[in-house]
Structures are given as C-alpha cells and as structure tokens.
Write a protein that holds these residues in place. Structure first.
Motif, PDB file in Angstrom:
ATOM      1  N   UNK A   1      -2.444  23.568 -29.172  1.00  0.00           N
ATOM      2  CA  UNK A   1      -3.269  23.766 -27.983  1.00  0.00           C
ATOM      3  C   UNK A   1      -3.161  22.591 -27.022  1.00  0.00           C
ATOM      4  N   UNK A   2      -3.106  21.381 -27.565  1.00  0.00           N
ATOM      5  CA  UNK A   2      -2.952  20.191 -26.707  1.00  0.00           C
ATOM      6  C   UNK A   2      -1.630  20.212 -25.943  1.00  0.00           C
ATOM      7  N   UNK A   3      -0.604  20.803 -26.538  1.00  0.00           N
ATOM      8  CA  UNK A   3       0.724  20.836 -25.919  1.00  0.00           C
ATOM      9  C   UNK A   3       0.853  21.884 -24.817  1.00  0.00           C
ATOM     10  N   UNK A   4      -0.118  22.795 -24.726  1.00  0.00           N
ATOM     11  CA  UNK A   4      -0.051  23.877 -23.748  1.00  0.00           C
ATOM     12  C   UNK A   4      -0.859  23.552 -22.500  1.00  0.00           C
ATOM     13  N   UNK A   5      -0.442  24.097 -21.380  1.00  0.00           N
ATOM     14  CA  UNK A   5      -1.316  24.036 -20.205  1.00  0.00           C
ATOM     15  C   UNK A   5      -2.574  24.857 -20.504  1.00  0.00           C
ATOM     16  N   UNK A   6      -3.707  24.428 -19.978  1.00  0.00           N
ATOM     17  CA  UNK A   6      -4.988  25.086 -20.272  1.00  0.00           C
ATOM     18  C   UNK A   6      -4.957  26.588 -19.990  1.00  0.00           C
ATOM     19  N   UNK A   7      -4.263  26.990 -18.941  1.00  0.00           N
ATOM     20  CA  UNK A   7      -4.238  28.409 -18.583  1.00  0.00           C
ATOM     21  C   UNK A   7      -3.455  29.275 -19.583  1.00  0.00           C
ATOM     22  N   UNK A   8      -2.710  28.656 -20.495  1.00  0.00           N
ATOM     23  CA  UNK A   8      -1.966  29.415 -21.509  1.00  0.00           C
ATOM     24  C   UNK A   8      -2.660  29.426 -22.872  1.00  0.00           C
ATOM     25  N   UNK A   9      -3.753  28.698 -23.017  1.00  0.00           N
ATOM     26  CA  UNK A   9      -4.423  28.604 -24.317  1.00  0.00           C
ATOM     27  C   UNK A   9      -4.930  29.954 -24.814  1.00  0.00           C
ATOM     28  N   UNK A  10      -5.574  30.727 -23.943  1.00  0.00           N
ATOM     29  CA  UNK A  10      -6.104  32.028 -24.369  1.00  0.00           C
ATOM     30  C   UNK A  10      -4.995  32.964 -24.803  1.00  0.00           C
ATOM     31  N   UNK A  11      -3.899  32.994 -24.081  1.00  0.00           N
ATOM     32  CA  UNK A  11      -2.772  33.849 -24.453  1.00  0.00           C
ATOM     33  C   UNK A  11      -2.201  33.416 -25.801  1.00  0.00           C
ATOM     34  N   UNK A  12      -2.039  32.109 -25.988  1.00  0.00           N
ATOM     35  CA  UNK A  12      -1.542  31.597 -27.267  1.00  0.00           C
ATOM     36  C   UNK A  12      -2.458  32.023 -28.414  1.00  0.00           C
ATOM     37  N   UNK A  13      -3.773  31.852 -28.234  1.00  0.00           N
ATOM     38  CA  UNK A  13      -4.721  32.205 -29.300  1.00  0.00           C
ATOM     39  C   UNK A  13      -4.707  33.704 -29.589  1.00  0.00           C
ATOM     40  N   UNK A  14      -4.560  34.517 -28.564  1.00  0.00           N
ATOM     41  CA  UNK A  14      -4.472  35.963 -28.773  1.00  0.00           C
ATOM     42  C   UNK A  14      -3.197  36.316 -29.541  1.00  0.00           C
TER      43      UNK A  14
END
Length: 72
Positions: free
Chosen positions: A27-40
């Motif tokens: 999560x730290x490595x991702x831009x904030x706007x991609x966190x939700x997509x990553x978690x999904x």
C-alpha cells in the motif's frame, strides 16, 4: 468443505504479522488513488483461493464489523 477445522485454516500470529507487513508495504508503494483498487483485487484473489463463498462472506462481514467498531 473437507474435514479440516476452522482453526486448522487460520494463520499463526507470526505469519499474520508477515502478511500485515507485506500488505502495508504494498500500500505504501502505491499512489493513494490506487489503494482501493489494489485492495479489491487482493480480496477477489484471496476469495478465489478460499473456494468457499460462505467463508468469504463471513470475512467481509468481519471486516465491515471491525470498521464499524473502530468508528464508534
């Protein structure tokens, strides 16, 4: 489902800590706007591996309840 008990299917605390650390780093490595997509995407990948819709639904409800408890 097989004869495996629920406790046989959970991670020991040390492994859970490793998962938490890896997830936090991802999560730290991702831009904030991609966190939700990553978690999904992660949730769907894990659900696919669990292979039991009732366990997945229970985990979703457990996570939802955890958020509700923190919000109080």
């Amino acid at each position: 489902m097989s004869d495996t008990t629920l406790s046989d299917m959970t991670l020991p605390f040390a492994d859970l800590e490793r998962v938490y650390e890896q997830l936090a780093q991802a999560l730290d490595d991702l831009p904030e706007e991609q966190e939700r997509l990553f978690l999904a995407q992660l949730a769907l990948a894990l659900a696919h591996r669990v292979g039991d819709v009732e366990r997945v639904m229970a985990a979703i409800e457990e996570a939802r309840q955890g958020i509700a408890d923190v919000s109080r």
